[in-house]
Design a protein around this motif. Structure first.
Motif, PDB file in Angstrom:
ATOM      1  N   MET A   1      -0.272   4.346   2.054  1.00  0.00           N
ATOM      2  CA  MET A   1      -0.675   3.282   2.968  1.00  0.00           C
ATOM      3  C   MET A   1       0.503   2.873   3.842  1.00  0.00           C
ATOM      4  O   MET A   1       1.662   3.128   3.514  1.00  0.00           O
ATOM      5  N   ARG A   2       0.193   2.250   4.964  1.00  0.00           N
ATOM      6  CA  ARG A   2       1.206   1.751   5.869  1.00  0.00           C
ATOM      7  C   ARG A   2       1.528   0.300   5.515  1.00  0.00           C
ATOM      8  O   ARG A   2       0.630  -0.528   5.404  1.00  0.00           O
ATOM      9  N   VAL A  31       6.855   2.583   4.907  1.00  0.00           N
ATOM     10  CA  VAL A  31       7.320   1.200   4.981  1.00  0.00           C
ATOM     11  C   VAL A  31       8.220   1.024   6.195  1.00  0.00           C
ATOM     12  O   VAL A  31       9.163   1.796   6.408  1.00  0.00           O
ATOM     13  N   ARG A  32       7.931  -0.011   6.988  1.00  0.00           N
ATOM     14  CA  ARG A  32       8.791  -0.396   8.097  1.00  0.00           C
ATOM     15  C   ARG A  32       9.068  -1.899   7.993  1.00  0.00           C
ATOM     16  O   ARG A  32       8.231  -2.651   7.480  1.00  0.00           O
ATOM     17  N   ARG A 122      -0.959   0.796  12.836  1.00  0.00           N
ATOM     18  CA  ARG A 122      -1.660  -0.366  12.288  1.00  0.00           C
ATOM     19  C   ARG A 122      -1.437  -0.429  10.782  1.00  0.00           C
ATOM     20  O   ARG A 122      -1.843   0.481  10.054  1.00  0.00           O
ATOM     21  N   PRO A 123      -0.801  -1.457  10.284  1.00  0.00           N
ATOM     22  CA  PRO A 123      -0.501  -1.509   8.843  1.00  0.00           C
ATOM     23  C   PRO A 123      -1.735  -1.830   8.009  1.00  0.00           C
ATOM     24  O   PRO A 123      -2.648  -2.535   8.442  1.00  0.00           O
ATOM     25  N   ASP A 124      -1.717  -1.323   6.790  1.00  0.00           N
ATOM     26  CA  ASP A 124      -2.743  -1.666   5.803  1.00  0.00           C
ATOM     27  C   ASP A 124      -2.340  -2.912   5.016  1.00  0.00           C
ATOM     28  O   ASP A 124      -3.187  -3.667   4.547  1.00  0.00           O
ATOM     29  N   VAL A 414      -5.152  -3.814  -1.027  1.00  0.00           N
ATOM     30  CA  VAL A 414      -5.479  -3.093   0.205  1.00  0.00           C
ATOM     31  C   VAL A 414      -6.850  -2.445   0.099  1.00  0.00           C
ATOM     32  O   VAL A 414      -7.663  -2.499   1.033  1.00  0.00           O
ATOM     33  N   ALA A 415      -7.143  -1.844  -1.027  1.00  0.00           N
ATOM     34  CA  ALA A 415      -8.417  -1.169  -1.214  1.00  0.00           C
ATOM     35  C   ALA A 415      -9.600  -2.136  -1.135  1.00  0.00           C
ATOM     36  O   ALA A 415     -10.687  -1.755  -0.692  1.00  0.00           O
TER      37      ALA A 415
END
Length: 426
Positions: A1-2, A31-32, A122-124, A414-415
């Motif tokens: 995931m983002r 990861v950012r 687009r992050p999760d 997230v899920a």
């Protein structure tokens, strides 16, 4: 995931999020870390990928007319005295902190850049420092799972609850402030913009403050010390010949507080150095040249260093004297070092100091003079109960789930998240 980590450009706040960011990274996630441009070097030094967002954070928060406290506000968000909060005091605190401090720390320029980033990446999951309210707003707008990491006790939730539960309060300044940022994107304000879907709390439960009925979902997580890029000096690998005391006044005050905010208007630095230099001990003081002017006398047993990694220094110490910063408190609890706190007045240090004293792992030095500081240090070193209590607390912390143990819960969050665009409701 983002995963997008969002934090204000203050090194001590970055240090708190790095262990969780790396837990997610080593679990295989992208990861950012987004922050103002002046934190990019520190992010890179942590081995993480930085994303500039907003303008460089200034060194001085613009003062409000007549402001006298930390951040120049009249009623701090940490205020808990009923006589001060009565008659609209809680509302006044939220007005000042939203319009001035929150906008300064992570206002519209940061949010605009985060939204531009989301057009291509687009992050999760958004993991955001509790100071950095733009992170919570951004998560709501893009429909990402929103996880807040506390970087102090939860004053936002407590003060907001006071406003919401006060029938005399005509409006909701925090809801209005955040709602104005959400509305152009078709998202209605609710508590998740303030506290996220989940709040990670890296401090022991006994430090948690009462937020009343505010709907916060807390998750205890082990504090993992990280203090930035560092090299262990050779002298620190040799056991000290005499009992070692650490003196540290932290980092944040250097740019964001005046000298009186360091230790609550207590003794000046010369008096403090003399007070902690107990006969038969050595003092390692992590003070940079900006803190020690040339005319300040330094006792012979005090060694000055601009920076020493606390995670390496702490295990060699019999006691620590510090300003009550969140990261310093956590590091010393992890290593079971008795603490003498000379609390500053920047963001809840006095509450942390009182909690430490109540738990028996240290002493509250608020308002004390040099002789009291010397006596308190003697007590911490000579009375074995403080060392025993500190070590017991360190054992409890080791039994608390570490950041990598929490990753599965974040993945599940997230899920189970709402589809992008859902935003209303409580």
């Amino acid at each position: 995931m983002r995963v997008l980590v969002v934090t204000v450009a203050v090194a001590s706040h970055l240090n708190l999020v790095v262990p969780t960011a790396w837990a997610l990274r080593t679990a295989g996630h992208d990861v950012r870390v987004a922050s103002q441009p002046n934190l990019m070097e520190a992010i890179g030094n942590a081995g993480l990928t930085g994303v500039p967002a907003g303008a460089a954070l200034g060194e001085v928060i613009p003062a409000a007319p007549g402001g006298a406290g930390a951040f120049g506000v009249r009623i701090p968000l940490t205020e808990d005295r009923p006589e001060v909060l009565a008659g609209g005091g809680a509302r006044a605190a939220l007005v000042e902190y939203t319009e001035r401090m929150a906008e300064f720390m992570s206002g519209s320029p940061m949010l605009d850049d985060l939204l531009e980033l989301a057009e291509d990446w687009r992050p999760d999951l958004v993991l955001w420092d509790a100071y950095t309210l733009a992170g919570g707003v951004f998560a709501r707008i893009v429909g990402a799972a929103s996880v807040r990491l506390l970087s102090s006790q939860d004053y936002w939730a407590r003060m907001h609850q006071r406003v919401l539960s006060d029938p005399r309060c005509p409006d909701d300044p925090l809801g209005d402030y955040l709602g104005a940022k959400l509305a152009p994107h078709g998202v209605e304000f609710d508590h998740r913009a303030v506290v996220g879907d989940l709040t990670l709390d890296p401090m022991p439960p006994w430090m948690r403050i009462d937020v009343g009925a505010y709907p916060v979902r807390y998750r205890s997580m082990r504090f993992v010390p990280y203090h930035g890029r560092a090299v262990v000096p050779p002298w620190l690998t040799v056991p000290p010949a005499r009992p070692r005391i650490c003196l540290t006044l932290g980092q944040t005050w250097r740019n964001y507080a005046d000298e009186n905010a360091i230790h609550g208007g207590g003794p000046d630095l010369a008096e403090l150095l003399e007070a902690v230099a107990l006969p038969g001990t050595e003092v390692v003081a992590t003070l940079d040249p900006a803190q020690v002017r040339s005319e300040v006398p330094v006792p012979r047993t005090v060694r000055l260093f601009g920076f020493v990694p606390l995670e390496v220094l702490a295990p060699t110490c019999v006691a620590v004297v510090h300003h009550g910063g969140y990261g310093t408190v956590g590091s010393m609890l992890v290593h079971g070092v008795p603490q003498l706190v000379l609390p500053g007045d920047l963001w809840g240090e006095r509450d942390l100091s009182r909690a430490i004293a109540a738990q028996g792992v240290g002493l509250d030095g608020a308002g004390t003079g040099p002789a009291d500081i010397t006596a308190a240090l003697h007590a911490l070193i000579d009375d074995p109960r403080y060392r025993a209590a500190a070590r017991r607390e360190a054992e409890r912390i080791r039994e608390t789930p570490a950041p990598h143990d929490v990753v599965g819960e974040l993945e599940a969050l997230v899920a189970d998240r709402e589809p992008v665009g859902g935003g209303s409701g409580a």
